[in-house]
Structures are given as structure tokens and as C-alpha cells.
Design a protein around this motif. Structure first.
Motif, PDB file in Angstrom:
ATOM      1  N   ILE A 134     -24.748  12.196  53.530  1.00 33.48           N
ATOM      2  CA  ILE A 134     -23.727  10.962  52.736  1.00 33.48           C
ATOM      3  C   ILE A 134     -22.318  12.165  53.441  1.00 33.48           C
ATOM      4  O   ILE A 134     -21.281  11.879  54.410  1.00 33.48           O
ATOM      5  N   ASP A 138     -18.848  11.665  56.006  1.00 31.48           N
ATOM      6  CA  ASP A 138     -17.608  11.130  55.683  1.00 31.48           C
ATOM      7  C   ASP A 138     -16.886  11.547  56.425  1.00 31.48           C
ATOM      8  O   ASP A 138     -16.282  12.748  56.464  1.00 31.48           O
ATOM      9  N   SER A 140     -14.183  11.430  54.841  1.00 30.11           N
ATOM     10  CA  SER A 140     -12.224  11.741  54.870  1.00 30.11           C
ATOM     11  C   SER A 140     -12.536  13.034  54.776  1.00 30.11           C
ATOM     12  O   SER A 140     -12.246  13.788  53.990  1.00 30.11           O
ATOM     13  N   SER A 182     -12.878   7.424  45.280  1.00 24.84           N
ATOM     14  CA  SER A 182     -13.743   6.258  45.895  1.00 24.84           C
ATOM     15  C   SER A 182     -13.629   4.895  46.671  1.00 24.84           C
ATOM     16  O   SER A 182     -14.013   4.279  46.933  1.00 24.84           O
ATOM     17  N   ASN A 184     -11.270   5.616  49.807  1.00 23.12           N
ATOM     18  CA  ASN A 184     -11.451   6.238  51.098  1.00 23.12           C
ATOM     19  C   ASN A 184     -12.826   7.199  51.597  1.00 23.12           C
ATOM     20  O   ASN A 184     -12.805   7.634  52.049  1.00 23.12           O
ATOM     21  N   SER A 185     -13.809   6.827  50.659  1.00 23.76           N
ATOM     22  CA  SER A 185     -14.765   8.249  50.872  1.00 23.76           C
ATOM     23  C   SER A 185     -16.153   7.237  50.259  1.00 23.76           C
ATOM     24  O   SER A 185     -16.170   6.853  49.071  1.00 23.76           O
ATOM     25  N   LYS A 186     -17.009   6.836  51.050  1.00 21.09           N
ATOM     26  CA  LYS A 186     -17.943   6.907  50.844  1.00 21.09           C
ATOM     27  C   LYS A 186     -19.099   7.926  49.675  1.00 21.09           C
ATOM     28  O   LYS A 186     -19.638   7.296  48.731  1.00 21.09           O
ATOM     29  N   ARG A 189     -17.881   7.218  45.794  1.00 21.16           N
ATOM     30  CA  ARG A 189     -18.606   6.142  45.587  1.00 21.16           C
ATOM     31  C   ARG A 189     -19.754   6.527  44.915  1.00 21.16           C
ATOM     32  O   ARG A 189     -19.811   6.321  43.833  1.00 21.16           O
ATOM     33  N   LYS A 190     -20.398   7.463  45.683  1.00 17.62           N
ATOM     34  CA  LYS A 190     -22.085   7.558  45.357  1.00 17.62           C
ATOM     35  C   LYS A 190     -22.040   7.546  44.450  1.00 17.62           C
ATOM     36  O   LYS A 190     -22.647   8.168  42.921  1.00 17.62           O
TER      37      LYS A 190
END
Length: 239
Positions: A134, A138, A140, A182, A184-186, A189-190
Motif C-alpha cells: 500500500i 500511495d 500522497s 488519513s 489524503n493517504s491510504k 488510514r491503514k
């Protein structure tokens, strides 16, 4: 660290994590150092404190301190010789042995290995490898940021039984410092979801890692130099 724990601008999971680590810092001896590690001190074989050494001369010193204080919290929460899960050991765990002064444990590495559960380690490695993928995707993050995160995740994969919580907390603090959220960024968030869950498990004092049939493609190499005890400490572990 205290200001982050009280900041209304920091995400809730960062505030909770920082509050946890600030409390832990009051029960540890903290020293800026060229080497980073955490070690227990004993009084006649009875745990007395934990000594934290963190990198003092880098721009990443706060994430590094968070990493080392997380070792303190893992030991306080699970009481497994710094092993970060409570899955039952596969066999017997040998009794602790100490040096002549009985202020340092001599066989901590052995006890850690005896507490290791391969299925739990595998599951952690799969989780961290998924985060690497991920991170790579990403948009971002810039190249340097991706490389730093992927390297930290690789570090956790080499010793998953000790470095799961530590690298997740370290990456969390670094992402916040980079102002990557979170929203703007996967990967952020994870990481936020995982850091929240690990924090709650540390606070509860219980973590049983479920097994998975998946296997990571990661091939652990040599033990990272960063985790090695400095040579001047070696005499402490001789009887």
C-alpha cells in the motif's frame, strides 16, 4: 510528546498513543544516545526499571523515542520478555538467569525465542508486507517517504515478535510529522486503524494473534545492526 498528547490538532489515535507513552516515560530511565535500544534493569533478580536509549542526533528522534518507549509498554502490558503477543508458548520457557550483580538478565534472547509462535509471526509479517504494498502505491508520499516507511516495515518483519507495535507507532508519529493524514493517504488510514487496535490491546493486556494460510514473500536477512546491543554493554550479560 506531552504536547502531542494534549494537542487538539493531533488525531485522536496520536493523542492516545502519546498519552500512553508519556505515562510510560515516567517509569523508565531515558537517555539520548548514538544507539537506540531498550533494556531491563533488575534489583537482585526482581524487575526494577527499563532503560531507554534513543537517537539524539537525527531529525527523526521523536519517532525513534516513540519506538523505544513502545518496547516499554509492550513489556508492561504483556510481560513476555518484550514479545508483543500473548499466544501461549509452544513449550517450556526456561527460568531467567542473571549476571553476578543480578541486575541484568543473561538469557532474555533465549526466553524470547521460546515464546515465539511461528503462526503469529507469520500473520504479523503478512500484515506488514500488505502495508509495504500500500505504501508503494500511495501517491500522497514522495520517494524518500516511501523508502523510509518500507524500511521500517521490513525491520518489523525481521523480528515480528518484538517489533510489531514499535514500527507501527514509529511510522504513525512520522506520518503526523510529515502532515500526511488519513484524509489524503491510504497508508495513513491503514496505519491509523492498526495503531488504534494495537493501542487498545496494550491497554487491555491481551493480544492473541490469529493464524493465516497466507505467507509473506519477504525473506528475512541478517539481524539489523540497529537492534544489536552496543559492545560496551556486553560485560553486563556475563556471569
Amino acid at each position: 510528546m506531552r504536547s502531542l498528547s494534549e494537542s487538539n490538532e493531533a488525531p485522536g489515535y496520536i493523542r492516545n498513543m502519546m498519552g500512553e507513552l508519556v505515562e510510560a516515560s515516567g517509569r523508565a530511565e531515558i537517555h539520548p544516545s548514538q544507539a537506540a535500544y531498550t533494556i531491563r534493569r533488575f534489583n537482585d533478580g526482581v524487575p526494577s526499571t527499563q532503560e531507554v536509549y534513543y537517537h539524539r542526533d537525527t531529525e527523526n528522534r521523536l519517532p525513534n523515542l516513540a519506538h523505544e518507549l513502545t518496547h516499554v509498554r509492550v513489556q508492561e502490558s504483556f510481560n513476555r520478555d518484550y514479545v508483543n503477543y500473548t499466544n501461549p508458548a509452544r513449550g517450556e520457557v526456561e527460568d531467567a538467569t542473571f549476571n553476578e550483580a543480578r541486575d541484568r538478565m543473561r538469557n532474555e534472547d533465549n526466553r524470547q525465542n521460546q515464546r515465539r509462535v511461528p503462526k503469529a509471526d507469520n500473520s504479523i509479517q503478512v500484515t506488514l508486507e500488505d502495508l509495504q504494498r500500500i505504501t508503494h502505491e500511495d501517491k500522497s508520499l514522495n520517494g524518500d517517504q516511501k523508502r523510509w516507511i518500507i524500511q521500517r516495515l521490513s525491520y518489523g518483519m525481521i523480528q515480528p515478535h518484538k517489533e510489531y507495535d514499535t514500527v507501527i507507532n514509529q511510522i504513525s508519529v512520522q506520518l503526523h510529522d510529515w502532515e500526511i493524514t488519513s484524509a489524503n493517504s491510504k497508508v495513513a488510514r491503514k496505519i491509523e486503524r492498526l495503531a488504534t487496535r494495537l493501542h487498545n490491546e496494550r491497554m487491555s493486556g491481551n493480544r492473541v494473534i490469529s493464524s493465516t494460510i497466507r505467507r509473506p514473500s519477504f525473506k528475512p536477512g541478517m539481524k539489523p545492526v540497529e537492534e544489536n546491543k552496543p559492545s560496551f554493554l556486553k560485560h553486563l550479560f556475563r556471569g
